[in-house]
Scaffold this active site. Structure first.
Site, mmCIF file in Angstrom:
data_model
loop_
_atom_site.group_PDB
_atom_site.id
_atom_site.type_symbol
_atom_site.label_atom_id
_atom_site.label_comp_id
_atom_site.label_asym_id
_atom_site.label_seq_id
_atom_site.Cartn_x
_atom_site.Cartn_y
_atom_site.Cartn_z
ATOM 1 N N ASP A 148 0.512 -1.231 0.092
ATOM 2 C CA ASP A 148 0.239 0.146 -0.299
ATOM 3 C C ASP A 148 0.857 0.561 -0.172
ATOM 4 O OD1 ASP A 148 1.126 0.028 2.462
ATOM 5 O OD2 ASP A 148 -1.189 0.249 3.367
ATOM 6 N N SER A 149 2.090 1.251 0.363
ATOM 7 C CA SER A 149 3.281 2.641 -0.168
ATOM 8 C C SER A 149 3.163 2.680 -1.602
ATOM 9 C CB SER A 149 4.426 1.523 0.024
ATOM 10 O OG SER A 149 4.933 0.645 -1.137
ATOM 11 N N ASP B 62 -1.121 -6.157 -0.391
ATOM 12 C CA ASP B 62 -1.776 -5.441 1.010
ATOM 13 C C ASP B 62 -2.218 -4.915 0.901
ATOM 14 O OD1 ASP B 62 0.100 -4.939 3.513
ATOM 15 O OD2 ASP B 62 1.296 -2.893 2.135
ATOM 16 N N LYS C 19 -1.253 -9.476 2.821
ATOM 17 C CA LYS C 19 -0.677 -9.152 4.191
ATOM 18 C C LYS C 19 -1.258 -8.111 4.047
ATOM 19 C CE LYS C 19 3.313 -5.629 3.543
ATOM 20 N NZ LYS C 19 2.532 -4.748 4.739
ATOM 21 N N GLU D 36 -1.422 -5.968 7.989
ATOM 22 C CA GLU D 36 -0.500 -5.390 9.801
ATOM 23 C C GLU D 36 -0.798 -5.669 10.686
ATOM 24 O OE1 GLU D 36 0.063 -1.405 9.018
ATOM 25 O OE2 GLU D 36 0.623 -1.370 6.917
ATOM 26 N N GLU E 271 9.226 -4.918 9.963
ATOM 27 C CA GLU E 271 9.812 -3.734 9.713
ATOM 28 C C GLU E 271 10.665 -2.473 10.634
ATOM 29 O OE1 GLU E 271 7.124 -1.591 7.365
ATOM 30 O OE2 GLU E 271 7.800 0.309 7.154
HETATM 31 O O1 KIV Z 1 3.671 -1.582 1.723
HETATM 32 C C1 KIV Z 1 4.828 -1.790 1.779
HETATM 33 O O2 KIV Z 1 5.965 -1.634 1.069
HETATM 34 C C2 KIV Z 1 5.339 -2.148 2.768
HETATM 35 C C3 KIV Z 1 6.567 -3.052 2.449
HETATM 36 C C4 KIV Z 1 7.319 -1.768 3.489
HETATM 37 C C5 KIV Z 1 7.194 -4.041 3.386
HETATM 38 O O3 KIV Z 1 4.308 -2.767 3.259
#
Ligand code: KIV
Length: 271
Positions: free
Chosen positions: A49-50, A88, A118, A120, A187
């Site tokens: 989600d970055s 994510d 994924k 969190e 992380e």
């Molecule tokens: O959103 C993302 O890019 C991440 C990674 C940095 C692990 O969660």
């Protein structure tokens, strides 16, 4: 080494941990880069989600949407053959209820063709992870600095520095593994703690800013390629300086257009 041509599976990751084979992970948001990374032997393409910060210039990941993640995950899946593609799950798509989490994560799997999701967090999402695993949705956990909680934890800072924080992270990691997570991202935590967690877990750990002992490493692609010059954390190693290459190429193109040197006869059709 795992065969570079046959598609990886989630169980392959457990065997890689058992063999001490490091799991190479990068974020990826589109089909073009997916093709390049897949052909270069990257094991996991994480549609983080970055993307909301890296490509959409948002301040945090909190405003990433399910539609956005569905779109980017479809693109990455389209460009990959061997790598596992993990999506994510954005903020509030899995925290409200187990039912909503199953519906949203199931939608991601069904509509994008990706291999897993994924989530969190630790204890608060453990029962959700169990419910997802029970219906056959592979889940990667994410502990330590969890960017969707950036306001609650007071910024992007190292987690698990004191004894209580470290103990909680170790317990959370064990609980996620016990609930059926297939891997966990660690992380921004101290390297000795990441090493302790990695030894204690039956599933692989994938580190970012968590030292060398993790079973795999992940970086944000645009950071390690040097495309995102404003981001300089201690853990980041740049393997290229693409922002500089882009500026040079574009300046050259602009100069040639302005001076009438592009297109030349070799780029033109005579008749
Ligand atoms: O959103 C993302 O890019 C991440 C990674 C940095 C692990 O969660």
């Amino acid at each position: 080494m795992t065969d570079n041509r046959s598609p990886l599976t989630i169980p392959d990751l457990l065997q890689m941990k058992a063999r001490g084979e490091r799991i190479v992970t990068l974020t990826c948001y589109d089909a073009l880069f997916a093709r390049l990374l897949d052909a270069s032997g990257v094991d996991i393409l994480l549609v983080g989600d970055s993307v909301n910060q890296v490509l959409a210039a948002a301040e945090t990941t909190l405003s990433a949407t399910l539609e956005q993640m569905l779109y980017h995950t479809r693109l990455v899946r389209r460009g990959s053959e061997r790598a596992l593609v993990i999506c994510d799950m954005p903020f509030l798509t899995y925290q409200v209820s187990k039912e909503e989490a199953i519906r949203n994560c199931g939608r991601v799997l069904a509509e994008t063709g990706c291999h897993g999701v994924k989530l969190e967090g630790g204890r608060p999402v453990v029962e959700t992870v169990r419910a997802l695993a029970d219906v056959g949705i592979p889940v990667m956990g994410h502990l330590g600095l969890t960017p969707q909680s950036v306001h609650a934890i007071g910024g992007y800072r190292v987690q698990g520095r004191d004894a209580r924080g470290a103990e909680r992270l170790l317990d959370d990691a064990k609980a996620l593994a016990d609930a059926g997570a297939f891997a966990v991202v660690l992380e921004l935590i101290p390297a000795p703690l990441a090493s302790q967690i990695t030894k204690a877990l039956p599933i692989p750990t994938i580190g970012i800013g968590a030292g060398p002992a993790c079973d795999g490493q992940v970086l944000v692609l645009h950071d390690m390629l040097g495309l995102n010059e404003g981001f300089n954390p201690k853990f980041l190693k740049r393997y290229a300086a693409l922002a500089e290459d882009v500026r040079e190429a574009v300046k050259l193109f602009a100069a040639e257009v302005r001076e009438g040197r592009y297109p030349g006869p070799e780029h033109s059709v005579a008749k």
